[in-house]
Design a protein around this motif. Structure first.
Motif, PDB file in Angstrom:
ATOM      1  N   ASN A 116       0.834  -1.209   0.000  1.00 30.88           N
ATOM      2  CA  ASN A 116       0.000   0.000   0.000  1.00 30.88           C
ATOM      3  C   ASN A 116       0.865   1.254   0.000  1.00 30.88           C
ATOM      4  OD1 ASN A 116      -2.400  -1.451   0.079  1.00 30.88           O
ATOM      5  ND2 ASN A 116      -2.604  -1.313   2.297  1.00 30.88           N
ATOM      6  N   LYS A 117       1.857   1.263   0.898  1.00 35.35           N
ATOM      7  CA  LYS A 117       2.739   2.430   1.004  1.00 35.35           C
ATOM      8  C   LYS A 117       3.527   2.638  -0.287  1.00 35.35           C
ATOM      9  CE  LYS A 117       3.451   2.331   6.038  1.00 35.35           C
ATOM     10  NZ  LYS A 117       3.183   3.744   6.331  1.00 35.35           N
ATOM     11  N   LYS A 118       4.007   1.538  -0.861  1.00 26.57           N
ATOM     12  CA  LYS A 118       4.767   1.627  -2.109  1.00 26.57           C
ATOM     13  C   LYS A 118       3.900   2.198  -3.229  1.00 26.57           C
ATOM     14  CE  LYS A 118       5.687  -2.254  -4.135  1.00 26.57           C
ATOM     15  NZ  LYS A 118       6.290  -3.591  -4.365  1.00 26.57           N
ATOM     16  N   PHE A 119       2.661   1.715  -3.319  1.00 28.15           N
ATOM     17  CA  PHE A 119       1.752   2.204  -4.358  1.00 28.15           C
ATOM     18  C   PHE A 119       1.458   3.689  -4.171  1.00 28.15           C
ATOM     19  CE2 PHE A 119      -2.276   3.221  -6.278  1.00 28.15           C
ATOM     20  CZ  PHE A 119      -2.223   2.583  -7.505  1.00 28.15           C
ATOM     21  N   ILE A 120       1.206   4.090  -2.916  1.00 32.73           N
ATOM     22  CA  ILE A 120       0.925   5.505  -2.635  1.00 32.73           C
ATOM     23  C   ILE A 120       2.102   6.372  -3.071  1.00 32.73           C
ATOM     24  CG2 ILE A 120       0.655   7.190  -0.768  1.00 32.73           C
ATOM     25  CD1 ILE A 120      -1.030   5.031   0.692  1.00 32.73           C
ATOM     26  N   ASN A 121       3.311   5.956  -2.700  1.00 34.49           N
ATOM     27  CA  ASN A 121       4.500   6.732  -3.061  1.00 34.49           C
ATOM     28  C   ASN A 121       4.665   6.837  -4.575  1.00 34.49           C
ATOM     29  OD1 ASN A 121       5.366   7.311  -0.437  1.00 34.49           O
ATOM     30  ND2 ASN A 121       6.475   5.373  -0.266  1.00 34.49           N
ATOM     31  N   ARG A 122       4.453   5.728  -5.278  1.00 38.93           N
ATOM     32  CA  ARG A 122       4.599   5.741  -6.735  1.00 38.93           C
ATOM     33  C   ARG A 122       3.516   6.591  -7.400  1.00 38.93           C
ATOM     34  NH1 ARG A 122       6.106  -0.624  -8.172  1.00 38.93           N
ATOM     35  NH2 ARG A 122       8.182  -0.614  -7.212  1.00 38.93           N
ATOM     36  N   PHE A 123       2.309   6.494  -6.893  1.00 39.07           N
ATOM     37  CA  PHE A 123       1.221   7.259  -7.498  1.00 39.07           C
ATOM     38  C   PHE A 123       1.405   8.750  -7.255  1.00 39.07           C
ATOM     39  CE2 PHE A 123      -3.055   9.013  -7.919  1.00 39.07           C
ATOM     40  CZ  PHE A 123      -3.442   8.454  -9.131  1.00 39.07           C
ATOM     41  N   GLN A 124       1.866   9.103  -6.062  1.00 40.56           N
ATOM     42  CA  GLN A 124       2.113  10.515  -5.774  1.00 40.56           C
ATOM     43  C   GLN A 124       3.281  11.056  -6.606  1.00 40.56           C
ATOM     44  OE1 GLN A 124       2.429  10.450  -1.457  1.00 40.56           O
ATOM     45  NE2 GLN A 124       0.242  10.840  -1.220  1.00 40.56           N
ATOM     46  N   TYR A 125       4.258  10.205  -6.893  1.00 44.14           N
ATOM     47  CA  TYR A 125       5.335  10.571  -7.818  1.00 44.14           C
ATOM     48  C   TYR A 125       4.744  10.875  -9.187  1.00 44.14           C
ATOM     49  CZ  TYR A 125       9.525  10.093 -10.745  1.00 44.14           C
ATOM     50  OH  TYR A 125      10.538  10.306 -11.661  1.00 44.14           O
ATOM     51  N   LEU A 126       3.818  10.020  -9.611  1.00 44.38           N
ATOM     52  CA  LEU A 126       3.151  10.199 -10.904  1.00 44.38           C
ATOM     53  C   LEU A 126       2.376  11.517 -10.938  1.00 44.38           C
ATOM     54  CD1 LEU A 126       1.977   9.220 -13.645  1.00 44.38           C
ATOM     55  CD2 LEU A 126       0.346   7.835 -12.335  1.00 44.38           C
ATOM     56  N   GLU A 127       1.678  11.821  -9.859  1.00 43.55           N
ATOM     57  CA  GLU A 127       0.920  13.075  -9.784  1.00 43.55           C
ATOM     58  C   GLU A 127       1.845  14.285  -9.869  1.00 43.55           C
ATOM     59  OE1 GLU A 127      -2.999  12.219  -7.082  1.00 43.55           O
ATOM     60  OE2 GLU A 127      -1.059  12.184  -6.045  1.00 43.55           O
ATOM     61  N   ALA A 128       2.979  14.210  -9.137  1.00 41.00           N
ATOM     62  CA  ALA A 128       3.928  15.321  -9.137  1.00 41.00           C
ATOM     63  C   ALA A 128       4.551  15.510 -10.515  1.00 41.00           C
ATOM     64  CB  ALA A 128       5.016  15.077  -8.092  1.00 41.00           C
ATOM     65  N   ALA A 129       4.860  14.389 -11.185  1.00 42.06           N
ATOM     66  CA  ALA A 129       5.444  14.459 -12.529  1.00 42.06           C
ATOM     67  C   ALA A 129       4.465  15.088 -13.510  1.00 42.06           C
ATOM     68  CB  ALA A 129       5.838  13.062 -12.993  1.00 42.06           C
ATOM     69  N   ALA A 130       3.195  14.771 -13.385  1.00 42.16           N
ATOM     70  CA  ALA A 130       2.179  15.347 -14.266  1.00 42.16           C
ATOM     71  C   ALA A 130       2.070  16.853 -14.054  1.00 42.16           C
ATOM     72  CB  ALA A 130       0.829  14.683 -14.013  1.00 42.16           C
ATOM     73  N   LYS A 131       2.134  17.265 -12.794  1.00 41.55           N
ATOM     74  CA  LYS A 131       2.038  18.701 -12.499  1.00 41.55           C
ATOM     75  C   LYS A 131       3.220  19.466 -13.089  1.00 41.55           C
ATOM     76  CE  LYS A 131      -0.783  18.509  -8.310  1.00 41.55           C
ATOM     77  NZ  LYS A 131      -0.855  18.766  -6.863  1.00 41.55           N
TER      78      LYS A 131
END
Length: 259
Positions: free
Chosen positions: A218-233
């Protein structure tokens, strides 16, 4: 590290503070066993998070929060003339001595498994009618399944080899697929539950705590998804405006940072 006297002095200080807060603080005076319950559960989960993060300083803080709750409950118990912190400590000490006859008695054990088996047998001798009585009804389902399996294994109801358990997992997956093909939603749910239960059992055989394993994912997925969100921004985009291919590029990049 602190000496035993320093440890006892620190605990005595906490007891003094609890007495004072219970007497003078409007919030602390108002609390009951019931009102503290949900807060205790929250503190326990926060401690669990700190443990999974291997953050020793945060573990120390969260242990303090949990200890405060134990002292708080004991204080309320003393006000009810039911028990105090000494009764709590003596009760668990007596239980530990009784449940460890291989340390405090003449029982001999060969390994950890025999310790667990003796533990469950002793509980039955204490008046419990089932080894499963000690599993709290309110436990989350995944944790409950794990505890159920550990307890029945403690009295010998268990598989002999990991390969047998893995074969059972495969059987349950096959049964799930059959129900999916039949489009029987009620049976799909039942078989899916069987798959999860058998996977949790297999985790025990390969020395994996399923709750910890899932939470780490769960933690790994959250970190990766938030990385994805930051990259999109950074690209001035919203995720909803990106194609799956574009998102996948950033997702793959996130794996270099969060494994």
């Amino acid at each position: 590290m602190n000496t035993r006297k320093q440890q006892l002095d620190a605990f005595n200080r906490l007891l003094d503070i609890m007495d004072e807060l219970r007497e003078k603080c409007p919030w602390d005076k108002k609390q009951t066993l019931e009102s503290l319950r949900h807060l205790t559960i929250e503190e326990t989960y926060e401690l669990g998070d700190a443990i999974l993060d291997n953050d020793l300083q945060e573990i120390k803080k969260e242990l303090g929060d949990v200890l405060l709750h134990i002292v708080f409950y004991a204080k309320i118990g003393s006000e009810k003339q039911a028990f105090d912190i000494a009764d709590v400590a003596n009760s668990i000490s007596d239980k530990l001595i009784h449940r460890h006859p291989h340390i405090y008695g003449d029982v001999e054990v060969k390994n950890e498994e025999e310790v667990k088996q003796n533990w469950e047998k002793l509980k039955l001798k204490e008046g419990k009618t089932s080894v499963l009585e000690g599993v709290p009804k309110s436990l989350p389902a995944l944790v409950k399944a794990s505890r159920i399996q550990e307890k029945v294994a403690g009295v010998g109801f268990d598989w002999e080899e990991p390969q047998q358990v893995w074969k059972k997992v495969q059987e349950e997956i096959a049964e799930l697929n059959e129900e999916i093909k039949a489009n029987n939603q009620e049976n799909i749910e039942k078989e899916f539950g069987d798959v999860l239960f058998s996977m949790i059992n297999y985790a025990r055989f390969i020395k994996v705590n399923p709750e910890n394993a899932l939470e780490k994912t769960n933690k790994k997925f959250i970190n990766r998804f938030q990385y994805l969100e930051a990259a999109a921004k950074k690209e001035g985009k919203e995720l909803s405006d990106m194609t799956l291919g574009e998102m996948d590029v950033h997702w793959e990049n996130s794996k270099e940072f969060f494994r």
